[in-house]
Enzyme design. Sequence first.
Site, PDB file in Angstrom:
ATOM      1  N   GLU A 368       0.984  -1.373   0.211  1.00 34.30           N
ATOM      2  CA  GLU A 368      -0.153  -0.022   0.052  1.00 34.30           C
ATOM      3  C   GLU A 368       1.006   1.356   0.046  1.00 34.30           C
ATOM      4  OE1 GLU A 368      -2.768  -1.096  -0.655  1.00 34.30           O
ATOM      5  OE2 GLU A 368      -3.348  -2.670   0.767  1.00 34.30           O
ATOM      6  N   ASP A 372       9.518   4.664   1.409  1.00 31.80           N
ATOM      7  CA  ASP A 372      10.151   5.591   0.444  1.00 31.80           C
ATOM      8  C   ASP A 372       9.130   6.476  -0.174  1.00 31.80           C
ATOM      9  OD1 ASP A 372      12.495   4.619   1.933  1.00 31.80           O
ATOM     10  OD2 ASP A 372      13.274   3.864  -0.015  1.00 31.80           O
TER      11      ASP A 372
END
Length: 389
Positions: A368, A372
């Site tokens: 999801e 990062d």
Amino acid sequence: MPKEDFLNIDNLLSPEELQIRDVARQFVRERVLPIIEDCYEQGVYPQELIKPMGELGFYGCTLPEEYGCAGLNSIAYGLITQELERGDSGIRSFASVQSSLVMYPIYTYGTEEQKRKWLPALAKGEKIGCFGLTEPDYGSNPSDMVTRAERTKYGWKLNGAKMWITNGSIADVAVVWAKTGADARSIRGFLVEKGTPGFSAPEIKKKHSLRASITSELIFQDCEIPEENLLPNVEGLRGPLSCLNQARYGIAWGAVGSALATYTTALDYSLSRIQFGRPIAAFQLTQRKLADMITEISKAQLLAYHVGKLKDAGKVTPAQISMAKRNNVAMALDVAREARTILGANGISAEYPVMRHMNNLESVLTYEGTHDIHTLIIGAEVTGIQAFK
């Protein structure tokens, strides 16, 4: 003071929200915890829990009652996911997919006929759904997906593959996103029903994380989809990304539940484990670890609660949800790792839930939206500069 509610956050919750939280907590304590370690070790999802979770109203609980749903607010939904992930990330993942990635797009972008056909059955757990966006070669960049839907005389023909799909092999319906033209603006959503010719969903095995969860590939080979299975009310990436926002919100609460599970395990262990004639909770380094853990958990609880309030007020932004997901999952993983050090060698034993939660959270950190990517979403919000295209 309860050992897991350092800031008395329960005082912010309504009586109904507390009652819903306690129902979910009791379900996890009585039905999930006695079996979940064996399920994890065997690599199976406890499918006997699917309908009982539906009977308790856990699926699509924020959707209207007219479709068989509970009509709860976002805080109540968050508390349910918190308690489910206190049991295991795989249990919460099942409910998240069913609720946020399947029922939400059908309700938001579907026809009335689609809503009537699917939502009541999905809410009860009589039908199971999955969500197909990620592909073998495209995860963080869904705009470059290669799955295509081509118009035919009777509807659409689907070709392509999706990867890392929770519930895929047991789903009765898959919400699948595919390009109908040359670029991402042509992306449309389709309801692909189990048994449709040209559609298969082989399960992915040999996982070290989310073992008590069904993960699959979705394969489409000249898969014929009738026109009535198109979600007509959305086009482009806005559709799938709005679904991900719903799921990310639940994950932010779920991660708190996982952190509470590992923190309370470490606290209880430190009070009973005797070394050098004293419980290890008496030593300064252990107390520092426990103090850091409950501080970060408390901050994450407040973050999830505030984002939930913004969501119910219709004022939340995707970047705010990204902050909650990013912070809380990373926090839960840090807490699990610290808990493992308090338990020492026992931290890797299936007698305790710490290593199971730690391994699961490595997946939650990625799905999801990776840690990062959420960093860059927040960065773009505060700078006004998009770091990726």
